[in-house]
Design a protein around this motif. Sequence first.
Motif, PDB file in Angstrom:
ATOM      1  N   GLU A 195       0.844  -1.197   0.000  1.00 58.96           N
ATOM      2  CA  GLU A 195       0.000   0.000   0.000  1.00 58.96           C
ATOM      3  C   GLU A 195       0.879   1.246   0.000  1.00 58.96           C
ATOM      4  O   GLU A 195       1.793   1.350   0.814  1.00 58.96           O
ATOM      5  CB  GLU A 195      -0.902   0.013   1.245  1.00 58.96           C
ATOM      6  N   HIS A 196       0.587   2.173  -0.903  1.00 59.42           N
ATOM      7  CA  HIS A 196       1.335   3.433  -0.943  1.00 59.42           C
ATOM      8  C   HIS A 196       0.368   4.600  -0.726  1.00 59.42           C
ATOM      9  O   HIS A 196      -0.564   4.815  -1.508  1.00 59.42           O
ATOM     10  CB  HIS A 196       2.052   3.595  -2.288  1.00 59.42           C
ATOM     11  N   ASP A 197       0.588   5.328   0.358  1.00 59.67           N
ATOM     12  CA  ASP A 197      -0.259   6.449   0.738  1.00 59.67           C
ATOM     13  C   ASP A 197       0.219   7.695  -0.019  1.00 59.67           C
ATOM     14  O   ASP A 197       1.227   8.302   0.331  1.00 59.67           O
ATOM     15  CB  ASP A 197      -0.127   6.632   2.265  1.00 59.67           C
ATOM     16  N   VAL A 230     -13.020   2.037  -4.027  1.00 57.65           N
ATOM     17  CA  VAL A 230     -11.825   1.439  -4.635  1.00 57.65           C
ATOM     18  C   VAL A 230     -12.065   1.361  -6.135  1.00 57.65           C
ATOM     19  O   VAL A 230     -13.067   0.784  -6.583  1.00 57.65           O
ATOM     20  CB  VAL A 230     -11.532   0.041  -4.056  1.00 57.65           C
ATOM     21  N   LEU A 231     -11.179   1.970  -6.902  1.00 58.55           N
ATOM     22  CA  LEU A 231     -11.232   1.877  -8.363  1.00 58.55           C
ATOM     23  C   LEU A 231     -10.507   0.600  -8.757  1.00 58.55           C
ATOM     24  O   LEU A 231      -9.335   0.406  -8.408  1.00 58.55           O
ATOM     25  CB  LEU A 231     -10.587   3.116  -8.998  1.00 58.55           C
ATOM     26  N   SER A 232     -11.199  -0.273  -9.489  1.00 64.79           N
ATOM     27  CA  SER A 232     -10.782  -1.675  -9.631  1.00 64.79           C
ATOM     28  C   SER A 232      -9.602  -1.928 -10.551  1.00 64.79           C
ATOM     29  O   SER A 232      -9.025  -3.005 -10.509  1.00 64.79           O
ATOM     30  CB  SER A 232     -11.961  -2.481 -10.175  1.00 64.79           C
ATOM     31  N   GLY A 233      -9.251  -0.934 -11.422  1.00 65.45           N
ATOM     32  CA  GLY A 233      -8.362  -1.319 -12.509  1.00 65.45           C
ATOM     33  C   GLY A 233      -9.040  -2.460 -13.247  1.00 65.45           C
ATOM     34  O   GLY A 233     -10.261  -2.429 -13.449  1.00 65.45           O
ATOM     35  N   ASP A 234      -8.308  -3.515 -13.603  1.00 69.79           N
ATOM     36  CA  ASP A 234      -8.911  -4.672 -14.269  1.00 69.79           C
ATOM     37  C   ASP A 234      -8.917  -5.904 -13.362  1.00 69.79           C
ATOM     38  O   ASP A 234      -8.798  -7.034 -13.827  1.00 69.79           O
ATOM     39  CB  ASP A 234      -8.179  -4.995 -15.582  1.00 69.79           C
ATOM     40  N   VAL A 264      -8.077  -7.795  -1.826  1.00 71.67           N
ATOM     41  CA  VAL A 264      -8.895  -6.590  -2.018  1.00 71.67           C
ATOM     42  C   VAL A 264     -10.243  -6.754  -1.306  1.00 71.67           C
ATOM     43  O   VAL A 264     -10.752  -5.799  -0.702  1.00 71.67           O
ATOM     44  CB  VAL A 264      -9.069  -6.254  -3.518  1.00 71.67           C
ATOM     45  N   ASP A 265     -10.804  -7.959  -1.324  1.00 71.23           N
ATOM     46  CA  ASP A 265     -12.048  -8.206  -0.578  1.00 71.23           C
ATOM     47  C   ASP A 265     -11.870  -7.885   0.901  1.00 71.23           C
ATOM     48  O   ASP A 265     -12.722  -7.236   1.512  1.00 71.23           O
ATOM     49  CB  ASP A 265     -12.478  -9.681  -0.725  1.00 71.23           C
ATOM     50  N   ALA A 266     -10.764  -8.352   1.468  1.00 71.01           N
ATOM     51  CA  ALA A 266     -10.488  -8.085   2.888  1.00 71.01           C
ATOM     52  C   ALA A 266     -10.307  -6.589   3.123  1.00 71.01           C
ATOM     53  O   ALA A 266     -10.773  -6.037   4.133  1.00 71.01           O
ATOM     54  CB  ALA A 266      -9.233  -8.846   3.324  1.00 71.01           C
ATOM     55  N   PHE A 267      -9.657  -5.915   2.177  1.00 70.30           N
ATOM     56  CA  PHE A 267      -9.438  -4.466   2.264  1.00 70.30           C
ATOM     57  C   PHE A 267     -10.772  -3.719   2.190  1.00 70.30           C
ATOM     58  O   PHE A 267     -10.999  -2.761   2.940  1.00 70.30           O
ATOM     59  CB  PHE A 267      -8.517  -4.045   1.112  1.00 70.30           C
ATOM     60  N   LEU A 268     -11.671  -4.185   1.320  1.00 76.93           N
ATOM     61  CA  LEU A 268     -12.998  -3.552   1.195  1.00 76.93           C
ATOM     62  C   LEU A 268     -13.766  -3.699   2.508  1.00 76.93           C
ATOM     63  O   LEU A 268     -14.438  -2.768   2.968  1.00 76.93           O
ATOM     64  CB  LEU A 268     -13.798  -4.196   0.054  1.00 76.93           C
ATOM     65  N   LYS A 269     -13.644  -4.871   3.111  1.00 75.04           N
ATOM     66  CA  LYS A 269     -14.338  -5.150   4.371  1.00 75.04           C
ATOM     67  C   LYS A 269     -13.795  -4.252   5.482  1.00 75.04           C
ATOM     68  O   LYS A 269     -14.538  -3.646   6.247  1.00 75.04           O
ATOM     69  CB  LYS A 269     -14.146  -6.627   4.725  1.00 75.04           C
ATOM     70  N   GLN A 274     -16.715   0.871  -1.232  1.00 70.31           N
ATOM     71  CA  GLN A 274     -17.418   0.227  -2.345  1.00 70.31           C
ATOM     72  C   GLN A 274     -16.437   0.050  -3.495  1.00 70.31           C
ATOM     73  O   GLN A 274     -15.512   0.842  -3.648  1.00 70.31           O
ATOM     74  CB  GLN A 274     -18.640   1.030  -2.770  1.00 70.31           C
ATOM     75  N   LEU A 275     -16.655  -1.024  -4.276  1.00 75.61           N
ATOM     76  CA  LEU A 275     -15.775  -1.304  -5.414  1.00 75.61           C
ATOM     77  C   LEU A 275     -16.412  -0.778  -6.686  1.00 75.61           C
ATOM     78  O   LEU A 275     -17.543  -1.139  -7.007  1.00 75.61           O
ATOM     79  CB  LEU A 275     -15.546  -2.818  -5.525  1.00 75.61           C
TER      80      LEU A 275
END
Length: 295
Positions: A195-197, A230-234, A264-269, A274-275
């Motif tokens: 992760e880069h802030d 979160v912007l998903s990219g691909d 990413v699921d864990a990060f969303l939680k 929202q994704l």
Amino acid sequence: MTRLRFLTTIAPILISATALTLRVDAQAKPDPPKSVRLYVFDGGVLESDPARYKMTKEDVGTTQLSVAAYLVVHPKGVLMWDTGAITDADWKPTGKPSVQTLKLPDGQGRQVTITSPLLAQLKAAGYTPADVNYLALSHYHWDHTANANAFAGATWLARPLDREAMFGDKPVGTSRPATYASLKNSKTMLIKEDEHDVFGDGTVILKSAPGHTPGHQVLYVKLAKTGPVVLSGDLYHYQAERRLDRYPTFEFNVEQTRMARKSVDAFLKKTGAQLWIQHELDAHTKLKKSPQYYD
Ligand SMILES: [Zn+2]
């Protein structure tokens, strides 16, 4: 003595000229907002075959994909995320949808129907490429890099493995190296951590999500009113891909993508974000577009 008198006379003039230049520059740029803003740009509609994602027409509903790019405006700076599929200089806007076809290095053809150039949408938001401090690409595929060269003056926040592939001896089949060639000489920050802030306050974070490409990443943006996104990219292209746990046929590494999706699921939680699936046409169509924004 004469020389000293000359200097004391001319120095204030020089200083006031510099101050004037700075003031003019500052006026040309929009004032930084008090909280983070997210502008959505529309890069057109991409014809697609769900079979490339191991799904059927029935699985996905809408087969076409959206092409999206985004501008994140933070009180401390401006970040461009992805740059579209069609290079502005390659077509003439008429105000009506324009069908563009192109051939990729691997011989495959693609068709995108586009209405508005990227830089025009950036301008509508009040910005030019010179106002953009950072460029980050979700990954190097052609439909994310088309206008990357326009942002070569920004600091490129690059994942080392993607950068390596982008400037390797053999172009990757789904990339268009000419569209990002100028980044080779950009001021570049190689991002090695998960992760880069970006601005140091936890509101804009690049998160590693490899597999689609070796250095694929997603972008977290914490918006005060909208909430975090979160912007998903691909990481996904279709909502059905997530629901049915399907993977594209052209992944760099499917196992990595599987793990990235879990992470990413864990990060969303954890974040409650929202994704936003960038290529999901129905969702993208409903989003407010520049000059409107999310905050
Ligand atoms: Zn891709």
